[in-house]
Design a protein around this motif. Structure first.
Motif, PDB file in Angstrom:
ATOM      1  N   ALA B  27     -34.017   7.992 -21.951  1.00 54.51           N
ATOM      2  CA  ALA B  27     -35.398   7.610 -22.285  1.00 54.51           C
ATOM      3  C   ALA B  27     -35.915   8.432 -23.456  1.00 54.51           C
ATOM      4  O   ALA B  27     -36.631   7.922 -24.325  1.00 54.51           O
ATOM      5  CB  ALA B  27     -36.301   7.785 -21.066  1.00 54.51           C
ATOM      6  N   LEU B  28     -35.509   9.699 -23.501  1.00 57.59           N
ATOM      7  CA  LEU B  28     -35.963  10.580 -24.583  1.00 57.59           C
ATOM      8  C   LEU B  28     -35.319  10.198 -25.917  1.00 57.59           C
ATOM      9  O   LEU B  28     -35.974  10.243 -26.969  1.00 57.59           O
ATOM     10  CB  LEU B  28     -35.648  12.028 -24.216  1.00 57.59           C
ATOM     11  CG  LEU B  28     -36.324  13.153 -25.000  1.00 57.59           C
ATOM     12  CD1 LEU B  28     -37.813  12.913 -25.141  1.00 57.59           C
ATOM     13  CD2 LEU B  28     -36.070  14.478 -24.291  1.00 57.59           C
ATOM     14  N   VAL B  29     -34.035   9.799 -25.883  1.00 62.13           N
ATOM     15  CA  VAL B  29     -33.373   9.339 -27.111  1.00 62.13           C
ATOM     16  C   VAL B  29     -34.127   8.123 -27.662  1.00 62.13           C
ATOM     17  O   VAL B  29     -34.552   8.095 -28.830  1.00 62.13           O
ATOM     18  CB  VAL B  29     -31.891   8.966 -26.848  1.00 62.13           C
ATOM     19  CG1 VAL B  29     -31.296   8.279 -28.060  1.00 62.13           C
ATOM     20  CG2 VAL B  29     -31.081  10.211 -26.498  1.00 62.13           C
ATOM     21  N   ILE B  30     -34.300   7.124 -26.794  1.00 64.35           N
ATOM     22  CA  ILE B  30     -34.951   5.878 -27.218  1.00 64.35           C
ATOM     23  C   ILE B  30     -36.400   6.148 -27.620  1.00 64.35           C
ATOM     24  O   ILE B  30     -36.873   5.686 -28.675  1.00 64.35           O
ATOM     25  CB  ILE B  30     -34.914   4.831 -26.066  1.00 64.35           C
ATOM     26  CG1 ILE B  30     -33.472   4.529 -25.658  1.00 64.35           C
ATOM     27  CG2 ILE B  30     -35.635   3.555 -26.472  1.00 64.35           C
ATOM     28  CD1 ILE B  30     -32.619   3.921 -26.727  1.00 64.35           C
ATOM     29  N   GLY B  31     -37.117   6.914 -26.788  1.00 58.61           N
ATOM     30  CA  GLY B  31     -38.537   7.163 -27.036  1.00 58.61           C
ATOM     31  C   GLY B  31     -38.778   7.883 -28.347  1.00 58.61           C
ATOM     32  O   GLY B  31     -39.655   7.486 -29.126  1.00 58.61           O
ATOM     33  N   SER B  32     -37.996   8.929 -28.613  1.00 57.56           N
ATOM     34  CA  SER B  32     -38.241   9.706 -29.825  1.00 57.56           C
ATOM     35  C   SER B  32     -37.923   8.885 -31.073  1.00 57.56           C
ATOM     36  O   SER B  32     -38.668   8.922 -32.058  1.00 57.56           O
ATOM     37  CB  SER B  32     -37.436  10.998 -29.797  1.00 57.56           C
ATOM     38  OG  SER B  32     -36.067  10.715 -29.721  1.00 57.56           O
ATOM     39  N   LEU B  33     -36.821   8.120 -31.030  1.00 59.35           N
ATOM     40  CA  LEU B  33     -36.458   7.305 -32.191  1.00 59.35           C
ATOM     41  C   LEU B  33     -37.482   6.183 -32.418  1.00 59.35           C
ATOM     42  O   LEU B  33     -37.833   5.864 -33.560  1.00 59.35           O
ATOM     43  CB  LEU B  33     -35.047   6.720 -32.022  1.00 59.35           C
ATOM     44  CG  LEU B  33     -33.913   7.753 -32.088  1.00 59.35           C
ATOM     45  CD1 LEU B  33     -32.570   7.075 -31.884  1.00 59.35           C
ATOM     46  CD2 LEU B  33     -33.911   8.510 -33.413  1.00 59.35           C
ATOM     47  N   THR B  34     -37.968   5.600 -31.301  1.00 55.13           N
ATOM     48  CA  THR B  34     -38.978   4.540 -31.428  1.00 55.13           C
ATOM     49  C   THR B  34     -40.249   5.085 -32.063  1.00 55.13           C
ATOM     50  O   THR B  34     -40.802   4.489 -32.999  1.00 55.13           O
ATOM     51  CB  THR B  34     -39.298   3.951 -30.037  1.00 55.13           C
ATOM     52  OG1 THR B  34     -38.081   3.504 -29.446  1.00 55.13           O
ATOM     53  CG2 THR B  34     -40.268   2.799 -30.135  1.00 55.13           C
ATOM     54  N   VAL B  35     -40.709   6.233 -31.574  1.00 45.54           N
ATOM     55  CA  VAL B  35     -41.927   6.828 -32.132  1.00 45.54           C
ATOM     56  C   VAL B  35     -41.697   7.213 -33.589  1.00 45.54           C
ATOM     57  O   VAL B  35     -42.557   6.989 -34.456  1.00 45.54           O
ATOM     58  CB  VAL B  35     -42.376   8.035 -31.278  1.00 45.54           C
ATOM     59  CG1 VAL B  35     -43.457   8.833 -32.000  1.00 45.54           C
ATOM     60  CG2 VAL B  35     -42.890   7.568 -29.927  1.00 45.54           C
ATOM     61  N   GLY B  36     -40.515   7.763 -33.887  1.00 47.09           N
ATOM     62  CA  GLY B  36     -40.205   8.121 -35.269  1.00 47.09           C
ATOM     63  C   GLY B  36     -40.245   6.909 -36.186  1.00 47.09           C
ATOM     64  O   GLY B  36     -40.807   6.961 -37.280  1.00 47.09           O
ATOM     65  N   ARG B  37     -39.677   5.797 -35.711  1.00 50.06           N
ATOM     66  CA  ARG B  37     -39.649   4.573 -36.512  1.00 50.06           C
ATOM     67  C   ARG B  37     -41.051   3.986 -36.671  1.00 50.06           C
ATOM     68  O   ARG B  37     -41.439   3.583 -37.773  1.00 50.06           O
ATOM     69  CB  ARG B  37     -38.714   3.559 -35.833  1.00 50.06           C
ATOM     70  CG  ARG B  37     -38.687   2.184 -36.442  1.00 50.06           C
ATOM     71  CD  ARG B  37     -38.089   2.207 -37.831  1.00 50.06           C
ATOM     72  NE  ARG B  37     -38.220   0.918 -38.507  1.00 50.06           N
ATOM     73  CZ  ARG B  37     -39.307   0.503 -39.143  1.00 50.06           C
ATOM     74  NH1 ARG B  37     -40.377   1.298 -39.177  1.00 50.06           N
ATOM     75  NH2 ARG B  37     -39.349  -0.677 -39.730  1.00 50.06           N
ATOM     76  N   LEU B  38     -41.819   3.937 -35.581  1.00 48.17           N
ATOM     77  CA  LEU B  38     -43.134   3.279 -35.628  1.00 48.17           C
ATOM     78  C   LEU B  38     -44.168   4.099 -36.391  1.00 48.17           C
ATOM     79  O   LEU B  38     -45.182   3.570 -36.823  1.00 48.17           O
ATOM     80  CB  LEU B  38     -43.628   2.985 -34.202  1.00 48.17           C
ATOM     81  CG  LEU B  38     -42.868   1.890 -33.443  1.00 48.17           C
ATOM     82  CD1 LEU B  38     -43.431   1.722 -32.038  1.00 48.17           C
ATOM     83  CD2 LEU B  38     -42.929   0.563 -34.188  1.00 48.17           C
ATOM     84  N   THR B  39     -43.919   5.425 -36.524  1.00 46.39           N
ATOM     85  CA  THR B  39     -44.875   6.252 -37.275  1.00 46.39           C
ATOM     86  C   THR B  39     -44.406   6.462 -38.715  1.00 46.39           C
ATOM     87  O   THR B  39     -45.025   7.209 -39.461  1.00 46.39           O
ATOM     88  CB  THR B  39     -45.061   7.619 -36.600  1.00 46.39           C
ATOM     89  OG1 THR B  39     -43.780   8.256 -36.503  1.00 46.39           O
ATOM     90  CG2 THR B  39     -45.668   7.507 -35.219  1.00 46.39           C
ATOM     91  N   MET B  40     -43.320   5.799 -39.094  1.00 45.07           N
ATOM     92  CA  MET B  40     -42.716   6.055 -40.404  1.00 45.07           C
ATOM     93  C   MET B  40     -43.665   5.704 -41.548  1.00 45.07           C
ATOM     94  O   MET B  40     -43.763   6.434 -42.532  1.00 45.07           O
ATOM     95  CB  MET B  40     -41.422   5.273 -40.546  1.00 45.07           C
ATOM     96  CG  MET B  40     -40.306   6.041 -41.231  1.00 45.07           C
ATOM     97  SD  MET B  40     -38.706   5.274 -40.976  1.00 45.07           S
ATOM     98  CE  MET B  40     -38.839   3.802 -41.964  1.00 45.07           C
ATOM     99  N   ASP B  41     -44.403   4.583 -41.422  1.00 44.06           N
ATOM    100  CA  ASP B  41     -45.276   4.186 -42.529  1.00 44.06           C
ATOM    101  C   ASP B  41     -46.502   5.084 -42.640  1.00 44.06           C
ATOM    102  O   ASP B  41     -47.156   5.109 -43.676  1.00 44.06           O
ATOM    103  CB  ASP B  41     -45.688   2.707 -42.390  1.00 44.06           C
ATOM    104  CG  ASP B  41     -46.277   2.401 -41.032  1.00 44.06           C
ATOM    105  OD1 ASP B  41     -46.052   3.202 -40.110  1.00 44.06           O
ATOM    106  OD2 ASP B  41     -46.966   1.368 -40.891  1.00 44.06           O
ATOM    107  N   THR B  42     -46.830   5.824 -41.584  1.00 43.17           N
ATOM    108  CA  THR B  42     -47.961   6.753 -41.650  1.00 43.17           C
ATOM    109  C   THR B  42     -47.506   8.160 -42.037  1.00 43.17           C
ATOM    110  O   THR B  42     -48.127   8.818 -42.865  1.00 43.17           O
ATOM    111  CB  THR B  42     -48.667   6.840 -40.274  1.00 43.17           C
ATOM    112  OG1 THR B  42     -48.758   5.543 -39.716  1.00 43.17           O
ATOM    113  CG2 THR B  42     -50.058   7.433 -40.419  1.00 43.17           C
ATOM    114  N   LEU B  43     -46.431   8.619 -41.399  1.00 41.69           N
ATOM    115  CA  LEU B  43     -46.013  10.016 -41.565  1.00 41.69           C
ATOM    116  C   LEU B  43     -44.767  10.172 -42.437  1.00 41.69           C
ATOM    117  O   LEU B  43     -44.511  11.255 -42.951  1.00 41.69           O
ATOM    118  CB  LEU B  43     -45.728  10.645 -40.196  1.00 41.69           C
ATOM    119  CG  LEU B  43     -46.889  10.714 -39.202  1.00 41.69           C
ATOM    120  CD1 LEU B  43     -46.400  11.239 -37.868  1.00 41.69           C
ATOM    121  CD2 LEU B  43     -48.013  11.584 -39.733  1.00 41.69           C
TER     122      LEU B  43
END
Lengths: 123, 116
Positions: B27-43
């Motif tokens: 869950a942590l692998v998927i969760g961290s990568l998902t958050v990283g991808r979804l925040t890419m255009d902001t951060l």
């Protein structure tokens, strides 16, 4: 081995509890981590997908959920350490008052979503 | 605890704990990568780098649960999977990893609020 275990605040005193109880405590910790991750996944989704409630409401909703997820992760660690220390010292397990923070956070997120949806429907 | 008798745990505590670590790690692998991808255009990379580091750490946790075929049924005193975990270090790393994902997401939301 025993003397190098970390953190000292947990392992410095008391006697070794039944391993099964330590394992159960570990699983409780992991359940809290997964709760935190679930909140964070929803926060990221809310932040990224259009919900039709307006950008301000969406970002506030995401922030509330992310903050709740952060507090859940903090509580996961604190709860684990306090429970393990209590078991080692043969004390009653600490209460779960900190879990209330997550209840308040999720309820707050629900209120934001409800109000934003109603405002959108009214306008 | 006198003679090394075969370990028998009707509650399968060790196995359930290994599985709990495994699904949390996944869950942590998927969760961290998902958050990283979804925040890419902001951060941009500022969000992606901690997300990838977290994912690698979580992948290591998943790997630790898979290492050694006997680990899932090992005696708690045997030096296998639980030697790594019967201690606060790995829980601390995992809690910090989840907290890092939360901070990345909070930073993205904060940036968005600032630019509203």
């Amino acid at each position: 081995m025993t003397s190098t275990r970390w953190p000292r605040s947990v392992y410095g005193t008391g006697t070794e509890p039944d391993p099964r109880f330590s394992l159960a405590n570990e699983r409780t910790f992991l359940a809290w981590i997964r709760t935190s991750l679930a909140l964070l996944a929803v926060a990221a989704a809310v932040d990224a997908l259009p919900l039709g409630i307006g950008p301000t409401a969406q970002v506030v909703l995401a922030a509330v959920l992310a903050l709740t997820g952060l507090l859940a992760a903090v509580h996961a660690w604190r709860g684990w350490a306090r429970a393990e220390a209590a078991m080692r010292q043969d004390l009653p397990l600490p209460g779960n008052a900190a879990g209330m923070v997550v209840v308040v956070g999720v309820a707050l997120a629900g209120v934001v979503l409800l109000v934003a949806t109603l405002l959108r429907a009214a306008s | 605890m006198s003679e090394p008798t075969p370990w028998r745990d009707p509650g399968l505590q060790q196995e359930r704990t290994v599985l709990a670590w495994r699904r949390t790690g996944l869950a942590l692998v998927i969760g961290s990568l998902t958050v990283g991808r979804l925040t890419m255009d902001t951060l941009g990379a500022a969000g992606l780098v901690p997300a990838v580091i977290t994912a690698v750490l979580a992948a290591w946790v998943v790997g630790a649960t898979l290492r050694g075929g006997r680990s899932a049924i090992a005696h708690p005193d045997e030096p296998t999977f639980d030697r790594v975990l019967r201690d606060g270090r790995v829980p601390a790393v995992v809690a910090v990893a989840a907290g890092t994902v939360a901070v990345v997401e909070l930073a993205a939301a904060g940036m968005r609020i600032a630019t509203l």
